[in-house]
Design an enzyme around this catalytic site. Structure first.
Site, PDB file in Angstrom:
ATOM      1  N   ARG A  72      50.922  41.510  40.083  1.00 42.47           N
ATOM      2  CA  ARG A  72      50.025  41.827  38.971  1.00 42.47           C
ATOM      3  C   ARG A  72      49.466  43.233  39.048  1.00 42.47           C
ATOM      4  NH1 ARG A  72      46.667  36.285  37.528  1.00 42.47           N
ATOM      5  NH2 ARG A  72      48.486  34.919  37.380  1.00 42.47           N
ATOM      6  N   ASP A  79      33.934  35.091  28.859  1.00 39.77           N
ATOM      7  CA  ASP A  79      34.944  35.182  29.909  1.00 39.77           C
ATOM      8  C   ASP A  79      34.783  36.529  30.596  1.00 39.77           C
ATOM      9  OD1 ASP A  79      37.729  33.432  30.427  1.00 39.77           O
ATOM     10  OD2 ASP A  79      37.821  35.495  31.155  1.00 39.77           O
TER      11      ASP A  79
END
Length: 276
Positions: free
Chosen positions: A46, A145
């Site tokens: 990632r 979030d």
């Protein structure tokens, strides 16, 4: 320092155990997330995308850059947070929400504390709209979030058509537009439903959440599993203090808070009420 699993020779960027430990430490400090040692390959995969984008040639150099650049810290956290969700995932929770709303029609505030790409808060909104029979109930739905990138997708409300395949025909036609032309195979949440949800970036580790209380219902599902036990208790205690005394806290299927009887008491399958 040797590279993790001795695979550095096959990797595009140098990546050592020390680099991985620094990533773990930084993510825990910034987001409270405890990365397992088994996540070393995921971290490389990632973050390597960020190195390519920034034309940085090593993890050591990248981590130094993260420490000096506030904007990159956001990308760092976004890259490492996992966002797995679906419409009406764990459907018994939404049945419980509907029952709660019918019994407490005076419900004012619902907080979805891990919005991800929006499927969960929109499922909450569909439940609220169905119970009250209107797109304009006197209920605030806040969805937050830590990942700003997924929140943007949530605000847009565009999804693959197969993501709503399990919904009833009535829900599909009432709550979604079907894409045509270039948008064939996609659906979009109807404008009226999108207006019911307010999306905001929020880090649960932040000192100030800037939330209006009391909150009647909190959905915080499959988030606490990424925190260690002291962090779990700290966050749960903060949430409970914000809740209405007759509130409902909805946890994930892998989460159990019976070890905190001074904070919450079970009232259903992975559903709790605050202890006051």
């Amino acid at each position: 320092m040797s590279a993790i699993q001795s695979t550095d020779a096959q990797r595009e960027f140098p990546y050592s155990r020390r680099d991985f430990e620094r990533v773990k430490s930084l993510l825990f400090k910034q987001a409270g997330i405890n990365l397992a040692d088994s996540k070393d390959a995921m971290v490389y995969s990632r973050l390597a995308r960020r190195l390519r984008t920034l034309n940085i040639h090593s993890f050591k150099e990248y981590l130094a850059y993260v420490g000096s650049c506030k904007d990159e810290m956001e990308h760092f956290i976004n890259a490492l947070t996992t966002n797995l969700t679906a419409f009406f995932r764990e459907p018994h929770h939404f049945e419980a929400l509907a029952n709660y709303l019918r019994k407490r029609s005076q419900t004012k505030r619902i907080w979805c504390a891990a919005s991800s790409t929006g499927e969960e808060p929109y499922s909450i909104a569909m439940t609220v709209a169905s119970v009250f029979g209107t797109f304009t109930p006197n209920v605030q739905i806040l969805a937050t979030d830590i990942d700003s990138k997924v929140l943007q997708k949530a605000r847009e409300g565009v999804y693959a058509q197969n993501s709503i395949s399990q919904l009833s025909h009535d829900y599909k036609t009432q709550f979604f537009y079907k894409g045509k032309g270039a948008q064939t195979g996609r659906v979009r949440v109807v404008d009226e439903l999108r207006k019911m949800v307010q999306f905001e970036t929020l880090n649960l580790m932040s000192a100030n959440w800037c939330l209006e209380a009391p909150i009647d219902v909190i959905f915080c599902r499959n988030v606490m599993i990424y925190f260690d036990r002291p962090t779990q208790r700290k966050i749960l205690a903060r949430m409970v203090r914000l809740m209405h005394s007759d509130g409902m806290y909805v946890a994930g299927h892998s989460e159990n808070f019976t070890m905190y009887p001074e904070l919450v008491a079970p009232m259903g399958k992975t559903i709790y009420r605050p202890v006051v």
